[in-house]
Design an enzyme around this catalytic site. Structure first.
Site, PDB file in Angstrom:
ATOM      1  N   GLU A 198       0.501   5.555   0.340  1.00 43.77           N
ATOM      2  CA  GLU A 198      -0.344   6.404   1.080  1.00 43.77           C
ATOM      3  C   GLU A 198      -0.367   8.291   0.364  1.00 43.77           C
ATOM      4  O   GLU A 198       1.180   7.785   0.257  1.00 43.77           O
ATOM      5  CB  GLU A 198      -0.751   6.273   2.145  1.00 43.77           C
ATOM      6  CG  GLU A 198      -0.820   4.872   2.735  1.00 43.77           C
ATOM      7  CD  GLU A 198      -1.920   5.172   3.902  1.00 43.77           C
ATOM      8  OE1 GLU A 198      -0.982   5.707   5.740  1.00 43.77           O
ATOM      9  OE2 GLU A 198      -2.335   4.296   4.825  1.00 43.77           O
TER      10      GLU A 198
ATOM     11  N   GLU B 199      -3.359  -5.008  -2.739  1.00 44.95           N
ATOM     12  CA  GLU B 199      -3.792  -5.186  -3.788  1.00 44.95           C
ATOM     13  C   GLU B 199      -2.954  -4.695  -5.440  1.00 44.95           C
ATOM     14  O   GLU B 199      -2.873  -4.974  -6.293  1.00 44.95           O
ATOM     15  CB  GLU B 199      -5.509  -6.412  -3.859  1.00 44.95           C
ATOM     16  CG  GLU B 199      -5.141  -6.819  -2.776  1.00 44.95           C
ATOM     17  CD  GLU B 199      -6.114  -5.913  -1.501  1.00 44.95           C
ATOM     18  OE1 GLU B 199      -5.044  -4.902  -1.232  1.00 44.95           O
ATOM     19  OE2 GLU B 199      -6.173  -6.315   0.130  1.00 44.95           O
TER      20      GLU B 199
ATOM     21  N   CYS C 117     -10.193  -2.865  -4.770  1.00 43.45           N
ATOM     22  CA  CYS C 117      -9.841  -3.965  -4.706  1.00 43.45           C
ATOM     23  C   CYS C 117     -10.529  -5.327  -4.977  1.00 43.45           C
ATOM     24  O   CYS C 117     -10.379  -6.105  -6.130  1.00 43.45           O
ATOM     25  CB  CYS C 117      -9.134  -4.491  -3.821  1.00 43.45           C
ATOM     26  SG  CYS C 117      -7.457  -2.827  -3.520  1.00 43.45           S
TER      27      CYS C 117
ATOM     28  N   CYS D 165      -3.733   0.731  -2.609  1.00 47.72           N
ATOM     29  CA  CYS D 165      -3.617  -0.378  -1.695  1.00 47.72           C
ATOM     30  C   CYS D 165      -2.719  -2.060  -2.502  1.00 47.72           C
ATOM     31  O   CYS D 165      -2.675  -1.339  -3.612  1.00 47.72           O
ATOM     32  CB  CYS D 165      -5.519  -1.706  -1.590  1.00 47.72           C
ATOM     33  SG  CYS D 165      -6.525  -0.865  -1.440  1.00 47.72           S
TER      34      CYS D 165
ATOM     35  N   CYS E  52     -10.190  -4.410   0.038  1.00 50.50           N
ATOM     36  CA  CYS E  52     -11.766  -3.684   0.329  1.00 50.50           C
ATOM     37  C   CYS E  52     -12.429  -3.550  -1.611  1.00 50.50           C
ATOM     38  O   CYS E  52     -12.048  -4.380  -1.665  1.00 50.50           O
ATOM     39  CB  CYS E  52     -10.639  -2.115   0.255  1.00 50.50           C
ATOM     40  SG  CYS E  52      -9.783  -1.832  -1.268  1.00 50.50           S
TER      41      CYS E  52
ATOM     42  N   ASN F 259       0.888  -1.594   0.031  1.00 46.99           N
ATOM     43  CA  ASN F 259      -0.119   0.273   0.132  1.00 46.99           C
ATOM     44  C   ASN F 259       0.766   1.332   0.243  1.00 46.99           C
ATOM     45  O   ASN F 259       1.883   0.814   0.894  1.00 46.99           O
ATOM     46  CB  ASN F 259      -1.325  -0.226   0.992  1.00 46.99           C
ATOM     47  CG  ASN F 259      -0.217  -0.074   2.483  1.00 46.99           C
ATOM     48  OD1 ASN F 259       0.705  -1.119   2.326  1.00 46.99           O
ATOM     49  ND2 ASN F 259      -0.935  -0.070   3.843  1.00 46.99           N
TER      50      ASN F 259
HETATM   51  N1  THU Z   1      -5.358  -1.828   2.876  1.00 50.85           N
HETATM   52  C1  THU Z   1      -4.771  -2.251   0.960  1.00 50.85           C
HETATM   53  O1  THU Z   1      -3.568  -1.994   1.566  1.00 50.85           O
HETATM   54  N2  THU Z   1      -5.257  -3.322   1.422  1.00 50.85           N
HETATM   55  C2  THU Z   1      -6.613  -3.958   1.929  1.00 50.85           C
HETATM   56  O2  THU Z   1      -7.126  -5.492   1.581  1.00 50.85           O
HETATM   57  C3  THU Z   1      -7.095  -3.301   3.210  1.00 50.85           C
HETATM   58  C4  THU Z   1      -6.364  -2.038   3.100  1.00 50.85           C
HETATM   59  C5  THU Z   1      -4.438  -0.331   3.243  1.00 50.85           C
HETATM   60  C6  THU Z   1      -5.459   1.148   2.373  1.00 50.85           C
HETATM   61  C7  THU Z   1      -4.531   1.671   3.482  1.00 50.85           C
HETATM   62  O3  THU Z   1      -3.235   2.193   3.201  1.00 50.85           O
HETATM   63  C8  THU Z   1      -4.705   1.043   4.876  1.00 50.85           C
HETATM   64  O4  THU Z   1      -4.189  -0.158   4.298  1.00 50.85           O
HETATM   65  C9  THU Z   1      -5.407   1.568   5.583  1.00 50.85           C
HETATM   66  O5  THU Z   1      -6.537   1.147   5.573  1.00 50.85           O
END
Ligand code: THU
Length: 161
Positions: A65, A76, A116, A74, A113, A63
Protein backbone atom coordinates in the site's frame (compact mmCIF):
# COMPACT_ATOMS: atom_id res chain seq x y z
CA UNK A 1 -37.04 -8.88 -28.65
CA UNK A 2 -35.35 -9.15 -25.28
CA UNK A 3 -33.67 -12.25 -23.97
CA UNK A 4 -32.64 -12.81 -20.41
CA UNK A 5 -29.15 -14.27 -20.67
CA UNK A 6 -27.86 -16.33 -17.79
CA UNK A 7 -24.18 -16.99 -17.34
CA UNK A 8 -22.98 -20.08 -15.53
CA UNK A 9 -19.72 -20.09 -13.64
CA UNK A 10 -18.14 -23.14 -12.07
CA UNK A 11 -15.86 -23.65 -9.13
CA UNK A 12 -15.04 -26.31 -6.59
CA UNK A 13 -15.75 -25.55 -2.95
CA UNK A 14 -13.70 -27.56 -0.46
CA UNK A 15 -15.05 -27.57 3.07
CA UNK A 16 -11.80 -28.70 4.58
CA UNK A 17 -8.12 -28.31 3.89
CA UNK A 18 -7.66 -32.10 3.51
CA UNK A 19 -9.92 -32.20 0.44
CA UNK A 20 -7.61 -29.86 -1.47
CA UNK A 21 -5.20 -31.60 -3.91
CA UNK A 22 -1.75 -31.81 -2.34
CA UNK A 23 0.02 -29.59 -4.85
CA UNK A 24 -2.45 -26.80 -4.08
CA UNK A 25 -2.13 -27.33 -0.32
CA UNK A 26 1.55 -26.66 -0.84
CA UNK A 27 0.79 -23.58 -2.95
CA UNK A 28 -1.53 -22.25 -0.26
CA UNK A 29 1.24 -22.65 2.32
CA UNK A 30 3.40 -20.58 -0.01
CA UNK A 31 0.66 -17.93 -0.25
CA UNK A 32 0.64 -17.71 3.56
CA UNK A 33 4.41 -17.21 3.52
CA UNK A 34 4.02 -14.57 0.80
CA UNK A 35 1.54 -12.72 3.03
CA UNK A 36 4.37 -12.07 5.50
CA UNK A 37 5.71 -9.56 2.97
CA UNK A 38 2.44 -7.60 2.94
CA UNK A 39 2.70 -3.85 3.63
CA UNK A 40 -0.81 -2.74 4.52
CA UNK A 41 -0.68 0.00 7.18
CA UNK A 42 -3.75 1.73 5.72
CA UNK A 43 -6.24 -1.12 5.35
CA UNK A 44 -4.69 -3.54 7.87
CA UNK A 45 -5.79 -6.21 5.39
CA UNK A 46 -2.90 -8.48 4.47
CA UNK A 47 -2.93 -10.51 1.28
CA UNK A 48 -0.46 -13.08 -0.04
CA UNK A 49 -0.35 -14.74 -3.45
CA UNK A 50 1.78 -17.61 -4.71
CA UNK A 51 2.13 -18.42 -8.40
CA UNK A 52 3.03 -21.90 -9.60
CA UNK A 53 4.95 -21.86 -12.88
CA UNK A 54 4.96 -24.77 -15.33
CA UNK A 55 8.61 -25.41 -14.47
CA UNK A 56 7.63 -25.94 -10.81
CA UNK A 57 9.02 -22.63 -9.53
CA UNK A 58 6.92 -20.58 -7.14
CA UNK A 59 6.74 -16.79 -7.15
CA UNK A 60 5.40 -14.78 -4.22
CA UNK A 61 3.50 -11.51 -4.14
CA UNK A 62 1.83 -9.49 -1.41
CA UNK A 63 -0.18 -6.29 -1.26
CA UNK A 64 1.86 -3.12 -1.06
CA UNK A 65 0.00 0.00 0.00
CA UNK A 66 0.82 3.65 -0.28
CA UNK A 67 -0.31 6.89 1.38
CA UNK A 68 -1.81 7.68 -2.00
CA UNK A 69 -4.19 4.81 -1.33
CA UNK A 70 -5.53 4.06 -4.82
CA UNK A 71 -2.06 3.41 -6.23
CA UNK A 72 -1.30 0.49 -3.94
CA UNK A 73 -0.68 -2.92 -5.49
CA UNK A 74 -2.73 -6.03 -4.80
CA UNK A 75 -0.90 -9.26 -3.99
CA UNK A 76 -2.03 -10.91 -7.23
CA UNK A 77 -0.61 -8.18 -9.45
CA UNK A 78 2.60 -7.97 -7.43
CA UNK A 79 3.14 -11.70 -8.03
CA UNK A 80 2.20 -11.50 -11.73
CA UNK A 81 4.54 -8.54 -12.27
CA UNK A 82 7.36 -10.44 -10.56
CA UNK A 83 6.70 -13.46 -12.80
CA UNK A 84 6.66 -11.29 -15.93
CA UNK A 85 9.99 -9.74 -14.87
CA UNK A 86 11.80 -12.82 -13.59
CA UNK A 87 10.45 -15.58 -15.84
CA UNK A 88 8.60 -13.91 -18.68
CA UNK A 89 8.52 -16.98 -20.95
CA UNK A 90 7.43 -19.42 -18.28
CA UNK A 91 3.73 -20.30 -18.28
CA UNK A 92 1.74 -19.92 -15.06
CA UNK A 93 -0.35 -22.90 -14.03
CA UNK A 94 -1.94 -21.71 -10.78
CA UNK A 95 -2.27 -18.91 -8.25
CA UNK A 96 -3.19 -19.34 -4.57
CA UNK A 97 -4.40 -16.29 -2.68
CA UNK A 98 -4.97 -15.86 1.03
CA UNK A 99 -5.73 -12.95 3.31
CA UNK A 100 -6.11 -11.90 6.92
CA UNK A 101 -7.18 -8.78 8.72
CA UNK A 102 -5.92 -7.20 11.93
CA UNK A 103 -9.51 -6.11 12.66
CA UNK A 104 -11.55 -9.32 12.22
CA UNK A 105 -10.91 -12.99 11.48
CA UNK A 106 -11.37 -13.69 7.76
CA UNK A 107 -13.61 -16.76 7.60
CA UNK A 108 -14.21 -16.85 3.84
CA UNK A 109 -12.08 -16.32 0.74
CA UNK A 110 -11.68 -12.83 -0.72
CA UNK A 111 -12.10 -12.83 -4.49
CA UNK A 112 -9.64 -10.81 -6.63
CA UNK A 113 -10.61 -7.23 -7.50
CA UNK A 114 -11.59 -6.28 -11.05
CA UNK A 115 -8.13 -5.01 -12.02
CA UNK A 116 -6.52 -8.25 -10.85
CA UNK A 117 -9.11 -10.34 -12.69
CA UNK A 118 -8.24 -8.57 -15.94
CA UNK A 119 -4.52 -8.97 -15.18
CA UNK A 120 -4.89 -12.71 -14.55
CA UNK A 121 -6.96 -12.93 -17.73
CA UNK A 122 -4.16 -11.23 -19.70
CA UNK A 123 -1.66 -13.73 -18.30
CA UNK A 124 -3.89 -16.60 -19.48
CA UNK A 125 -4.08 -15.03 -22.97
CA UNK A 126 -0.35 -14.32 -23.12
CA UNK A 127 0.59 -17.92 -22.41
CA UNK A 128 -2.46 -19.64 -23.97
CA UNK A 129 -2.98 -21.58 -20.78
CA UNK A 130 -5.62 -21.54 -18.05
CA UNK A 131 -4.50 -20.43 -14.62
CA UNK A 132 -6.13 -22.33 -11.76
CA UNK A 133 -7.13 -20.05 -8.90
CA UNK A 134 -7.32 -21.18 -5.28
CA UNK A 135 -8.82 -18.75 -2.77
CA UNK A 136 -8.94 -18.99 0.99
CA UNK A 137 -9.39 -16.86 4.07
CA UNK A 138 -7.81 -17.67 7.40
CA UNK A 139 -10.43 -20.37 7.91
CA UNK A 140 -13.61 -21.65 6.27
CA UNK A 141 -14.27 -22.88 2.76
CA UNK A 142 -11.64 -22.92 0.03
CA UNK A 143 -12.63 -22.09 -3.55
CA UNK A 144 -10.94 -23.53 -6.64
CA UNK A 145 -11.56 -22.00 -10.08
CA UNK A 146 -10.19 -23.76 -13.17
CA UNK A 147 -9.81 -20.49 -15.05
CA UNK A 148 -10.17 -16.74 -14.53
CA UNK A 149 -13.01 -16.95 -17.09
CA UNK A 150 -15.20 -18.22 -14.25
CA UNK A 151 -14.48 -15.00 -12.33
CA UNK A 152 -14.57 -12.77 -15.40
CA UNK A 153 -17.07 -14.39 -17.75
CA UNK A 154 -17.47 -11.28 -19.91
CA UNK A 155 -14.01 -10.07 -20.73
CA UNK A 156 -12.31 -7.53 -22.92
CA UNK A 157 -9.78 -9.32 -25.07
CA UNK A 158 -7.44 -8.52 -27.94
CA UNK A 159 -10.07 -9.61 -30.51
CA UNK A 160 -11.79 -6.23 -30.01
CA UNK A 161 -8.72 -4.28 -31.08
N1 THU B 1 -6.20 -6.67 -1.95
C1 THU B 1 -5.39 -7.60 -2.56
O1 THU B 1 -4.16 -7.53 -2.46
N2 THU B 1 -5.98 -8.57 -3.29
C2 THU B 1 -7.33 -8.77 -3.37
O2 THU B 1 -7.76 -9.71 -4.02
C3 THU B 1 -8.25 -7.86 -2.70
C4 THU B 1 -7.64 -6.67 -2.06
C5 THU B 1 -5.57 -5.63 -1.15
C6 THU B 1 -5.64 -4.25 -1.69
C7 THU B 1 -5.48 -3.42 -0.42
O3 THU B 1 -4.10 -3.33 -0.10
C8 THU B 1 -6.15 -4.26 0.65
O4 THU B 1 -6.21 -5.59 0.12
C9 THU B 1 -7.55 -3.80 1.04
O5 THU B 1 -8.36 -3.66 -0.06
Amino acid sequence: MQNLVKIEINYICYTSWHEVPEKYQHLMEEAKKAKEGSYAPYSNFNVGAALLLNNGKIIHGSNQENASYPIGFCAERTALSAAASLASHEKISAIAITCSSIKNPVTKPAAPCGICRQTIFEAECKHHQNIEIILMGESGEIFHFKSIKDLLPLHFDADFL
